[in-house]
Scaffold this motif. Structure first.
Motif, PDB file in Angstrom:
ATOM      1  N   ASN B   2     -13.677   4.158  -5.765  1.00 31.11           N
ATOM      2  CA  ASN B   2     -12.583   4.421  -6.702  1.00 31.11           C
ATOM      3  C   ASN B   2     -12.572   3.363  -7.790  1.00 31.11           C
ATOM      4  O   ASN B   2     -11.632   2.599  -7.934  1.00 31.11           O
ATOM      5  CB  ASN B   2     -11.246   4.377  -5.951  1.00 31.11           C
ATOM      6  CG  ASN B   2     -11.236   5.359  -4.816  1.00 31.11           C
ATOM      7  OD1 ASN B   2     -11.584   6.530  -4.992  1.00 31.11           O
ATOM      8  ND2 ASN B   2     -10.866   4.882  -3.634  1.00 31.11           N
ATOM      9  N   SER B  37     -13.719  -8.376 -11.647  1.00 28.47           N
ATOM     10  CA  SER B  37     -12.287  -8.062 -11.728  1.00 28.47           C
ATOM     11  C   SER B  37     -11.513  -9.286 -12.194  1.00 28.47           C
ATOM     12  O   SER B  37     -11.624 -10.352 -11.585  1.00 28.47           O
ATOM     13  CB  SER B  37     -11.758  -7.621 -10.366  1.00 28.47           C
ATOM     14  OG  SER B  37     -12.345  -6.395 -10.006  1.00 28.47           O
ATOM     15  N   LEU B  41      -8.447 -10.037  -5.856  1.00 32.94           N
ATOM     16  CA  LEU B  41      -8.296  -8.839  -5.032  1.00 32.94           C
ATOM     17  C   LEU B  41      -8.057  -9.205  -3.579  1.00 32.94           C
ATOM     18  O   LEU B  41      -8.556 -10.209  -3.090  1.00 32.94           O
ATOM     19  CB  LEU B  41      -9.570  -7.998  -5.133  1.00 32.94           C
ATOM     20  CG  LEU B  41      -9.963  -7.531  -6.535  1.00 32.94           C
ATOM     21  CD1 LEU B  41     -11.333  -6.855  -6.496  1.00 32.94           C
ATOM     22  CD2 LEU B  41      -8.907  -6.585  -7.093  1.00 32.94           C
ATOM     23  N   ASN B  42      -7.322  -8.338  -2.874  1.00 36.08           N
ATOM     24  CA  ASN B  42      -7.195  -8.543  -1.437  1.00 36.08           C
ATOM     25  C   ASN B  42      -8.115  -7.568  -0.705  1.00 36.08           C
ATOM     26  O   ASN B  42      -8.714  -6.682  -1.314  1.00 36.08           O
ATOM     27  CB  ASN B  42      -5.731  -8.407  -0.989  1.00 36.08           C
ATOM     28  CG  ASN B  42      -5.197  -7.003  -1.208  1.00 36.08           C
ATOM     29  OD1 ASN B  42      -5.868  -6.013  -0.906  1.00 36.08           O
ATOM     30  ND2 ASN B  42      -3.993  -6.915  -1.740  1.00 36.08           N
ATOM     31  N   ASP B  44      -7.696  -5.069   1.335  1.00 35.67           N
ATOM     32  CA  ASP B  44      -7.423  -3.633   1.272  1.00 35.67           C
ATOM     33  C   ASP B  44      -7.848  -3.038  -0.064  1.00 35.67           C
ATOM     34  O   ASP B  44      -8.406  -1.944  -0.122  1.00 35.67           O
ATOM     35  CB  ASP B  44      -5.921  -3.377   1.484  1.00 35.67           C
ATOM     36  CG  ASP B  44      -5.525  -3.634   2.930  1.00 35.67           C
ATOM     37  OD1 ASP B  44      -6.274  -3.201   3.835  1.00 35.67           O
ATOM     38  OD2 ASP B  44      -4.485  -4.282   3.163  1.00 35.67           O
ATOM     39  N   GLN B  45      -7.588  -3.804  -1.116  1.00 32.70           N
ATOM     40  CA  GLN B  45      -8.001  -3.315  -2.438  1.00 32.70           C
ATOM     41  C   GLN B  45      -9.512  -3.157  -2.524  1.00 32.70           C
ATOM     42  O   GLN B  45     -10.017  -2.162  -3.036  1.00 32.70           O
ATOM     43  CB  GLN B  45      -7.519  -4.307  -3.518  1.00 32.70           C
ATOM     44  CG  GLN B  45      -6.009  -4.329  -3.675  1.00 32.70           C
ATOM     45  CD  GLN B  45      -5.544  -5.403  -4.649  1.00 32.70           C
ATOM     46  OE1 GLN B  45      -6.005  -6.556  -4.602  1.00 32.70           O
ATOM     47  NE2 GLN B  45      -4.624  -5.042  -5.526  1.00 32.70           N
ATOM     48  N   ASN B  48     -10.584  -0.101  -0.638  1.00 31.22           N
ATOM     49  CA  ASN B  48     -10.288   1.109  -1.405  1.00 31.22           C
ATOM     50  C   ASN B  48     -11.230   1.300  -2.581  1.00 31.22           C
ATOM     51  O   ASN B  48     -11.752   2.386  -2.794  1.00 31.22           O
ATOM     52  CB  ASN B  48      -8.848   1.075  -1.923  1.00 31.22           C
ATOM     53  CG  ASN B  48      -7.863   1.394  -0.823  1.00 31.22           C
ATOM     54  OD1 ASN B  48      -8.193   2.152   0.094  1.00 31.22           O
ATOM     55  ND2 ASN B  48      -6.682   0.815  -0.894  1.00 31.22           N
ATOM     56  N   LEU B  49     -11.428   0.233  -3.338  1.00 28.11           N
ATOM     57  CA  LEU B  49     -12.284   0.326  -4.517  1.00 28.11           C
ATOM     58  C   LEU B  49     -13.689   0.793  -4.138  1.00 28.11           C
ATOM     59  O   LEU B  49     -14.300   1.609  -4.826  1.00 28.11           O
ATOM     60  CB  LEU B  49     -12.368  -1.037  -5.220  1.00 28.11           C
ATOM     61  CG  LEU B  49     -11.121  -1.477  -6.004  1.00 28.11           C
ATOM     62  CD1 LEU B  49     -11.215  -2.944  -6.391  1.00 28.11           C
ATOM     63  CD2 LEU B  49     -10.941  -0.601  -7.247  1.00 28.11           C
ATOM     64  N   ARG B  54     -12.073  -1.261   6.485  1.00 27.62           N
ATOM     65  CA  ARG B  54     -11.446  -2.570   6.453  1.00 27.62           C
ATOM     66  C   ARG B  54     -12.277  -3.614   7.220  1.00 27.62           C
ATOM     67  O   ARG B  54     -12.438  -4.745   6.784  1.00 27.62           O
ATOM     68  CB  ARG B  54     -10.047  -2.448   7.063  1.00 27.62           C
ATOM     69  CG  ARG B  54      -9.169  -3.641   6.918  1.00 27.62           C
ATOM     70  CD  ARG B  54      -9.059  -4.047   5.458  1.00 27.62           C
ATOM     71  NE  ARG B  54      -9.275  -5.488   5.303  1.00 27.62           N
ATOM     72  CZ  ARG B  54      -8.560  -6.435   5.855  1.00 27.62           C
ATOM     73  NH1 ARG B  54      -7.515  -6.147   6.553  1.00 27.62           N
ATOM     74  NH2 ARG B  54      -8.845  -7.691   5.703  1.00 27.62           N
ATOM     75  N   LYS B  80      -0.845 -11.636   2.098  1.00 25.01           N
ATOM     76  CA  LYS B  80      -2.267 -11.267   2.048  1.00 25.01           C
ATOM     77  C   LYS B  80      -3.138 -12.390   1.462  1.00 25.01           C
ATOM     78  O   LYS B  80      -2.664 -13.225   0.698  1.00 25.01           O
ATOM     79  CB  LYS B  80      -2.450 -10.013   1.196  1.00 25.01           C
ATOM     80  CG  LYS B  80      -2.005  -8.732   1.863  1.00 25.01           C
ATOM     81  CD  LYS B  80      -2.523  -7.539   1.073  1.00 25.01           C
ATOM     82  CE  LYS B  80      -2.458  -6.261   1.870  1.00 25.01           C
ATOM     83  NZ  LYS B  80      -1.073  -5.826   2.170  1.00 25.01           N
ATOM     84  N   TYR B  82      -6.009 -13.291  -1.099  1.00 29.73           N
ATOM     85  CA  TYR B  82      -6.650 -12.758  -2.301  1.00 29.73           C
ATOM     86  C   TYR B  82      -7.942 -13.544  -2.550  1.00 29.73           C
ATOM     87  O   TYR B  82      -8.020 -14.724  -2.224  1.00 29.73           O
ATOM     88  CB  TYR B  82      -5.711 -12.863  -3.504  1.00 29.73           C
ATOM     89  CG  TYR B  82      -4.604 -11.836  -3.432  1.00 29.73           C
ATOM     90  CD1 TYR B  82      -4.699 -10.647  -4.148  1.00 29.73           C
ATOM     91  CD2 TYR B  82      -3.493 -12.035  -2.603  1.00 29.73           C
ATOM     92  CE1 TYR B  82      -3.706  -9.685  -4.054  1.00 29.73           C
ATOM     93  CE2 TYR B  82      -2.501 -11.071  -2.495  1.00 29.73           C
ATOM     94  CZ  TYR B  82      -2.615  -9.897  -3.221  1.00 29.73           C
ATOM     95  OH  TYR B  82      -1.647  -8.938  -3.127  1.00 29.73           O
TER      96      TYR B  82
END
Lengths: 182, 182
Positions: B2, B37, B41-42, B44-45, B48-49, B54, B80, B82
């Motif tokens: 994504n 980026s 980012l964490n 989960d991100q 997803n990306l 996980r 979280k 990052y």
DNA sequence: TCGTGTTTTCAGAAATTTCTGAAAATTATA
DNA sequence: TATAATTTTCAGAAATTTCTGAAAACACGA
């Protein structure tokens, strides 16, 4: 493996390192056995020494040739191909570096060039990073090209000097305005 | 995946190169997504990306941290972790080289040292080769140590100069007898 | 051309690496 | 301490890489 004891541990180690150096275990072992054998070896001998199939040896030899690390040699009155290292240790090391640059940096460089070509804006975060990486790789690339053309003994001097070069550069600035970089 | 379209091709490419650079595809993609980026980012991100699990992200982050290529960052009021690059592009490149030296040359060097220690004779073919390789790797190693300690801007000068250094060295010999290498 | 010695190819098997996702462990908060 | 949020672990599944060995291709001399 049917190797003299002294060689076995070396060959096993070169196998383990193989994947880190860009090829697989068997290819690493084949390279070791070729480098550490005074006599040139044919494919059957290599298969026997390492205890692997003839087909695998054929593929491995092709790989080592594509890296330009080994060369074929023919004995008169013998139709087999014999293999030997494609130079002394120094040349082999440079050759590994050279091939790795080709396989590890060239592809990235051409992707990055492409990105820089067809991007609309060039002041966003991604573009800036792309350009930074691109510039770094281009710089490294031309440096490597350059030193790769040096005579081995000059290169050796340079290596031995290490960061001492920095001091020489200072010296240059102190005593001369002439630009010697071209 | 994504990802914004502009990033997708870069991330896919860094994934493909991943294994050549010493880690695997997913780790390469994770590194790319972190470097390109702007926001930290964490996990989960990242999952997803890239469209991966996980657990895989957790393992990849550990790997990137072991390479010292990323660092954790905490946002206040958010539990979280990052992640951000562990420096600018230049520092990251040096870090990759440094880790690769550690993983690719150190182990071989210690095997070779061992061989040289406990071998009876040292004038046979294998011993000679072992010593040649050993000397080359030691030389490279201390050179790298040396230049790794240089300030980035000096290093950059050196890269730009390339084999032009050879000319500077000649200059040094012509105009000075003093040894500046120490 | 044929026969023989040699190398290469490549489909499927084996080995290795990577990935998932649920459970366990950890950490912070109240 | 209990609860909730988060990260890590790891057994088994999936994907990928490597290897085998028999068949095909090749090369040479007779």
């Amino acid at each position: 493996m049917n190797l003299p004891a002294e060689l076995e541990s070396l060959v096993v180690h070169f196998g383990e390192m193989g994947s880190r150096w860009g090829f697989n275990r068997t290819v690493g072992q084949m390279f070791a056995v070729i480098v550490f054998s005074e006599a040139h070896l044919n494919a059957d001998q290599i298969a026997n020494l390492l205890g692997i199939s003839r087909g695998n040896v054929s593929m491995g030899l092709k790989e080592l040739q594509s890296w330009q690390l080994i060369r074929v040699h023919h004995k008169s009155g013998d139709r087999k191909d014999y293999f030997k290292p494609a130079g002394d240790i120094w040349e082999l090391a440079l050759q590994v570096l050279s091939e790795r640059r080709k396989r590890e940096v060239e592809p990235t460089l051409s992707i990055l060039r492409g990105q820089l070509m067809n991007e609309s804006s060039n002041d966003n975060f991604v573009s800036v990073k792309v350009e930074e990486i691109h510039n770094l790789l281009e710089l490294f690339n031309s440096w490597f090209d350059d030193i790769h053309r040096m005579k081995p003994e000059s290169l050796m001097t340079l290596l031995k000097l290490g960061s001492g070069v920095g001091k020489v550069l200072d010296l240059k600035h102190r005593i001369s305005k002439k630009d010697v970089s071209q």
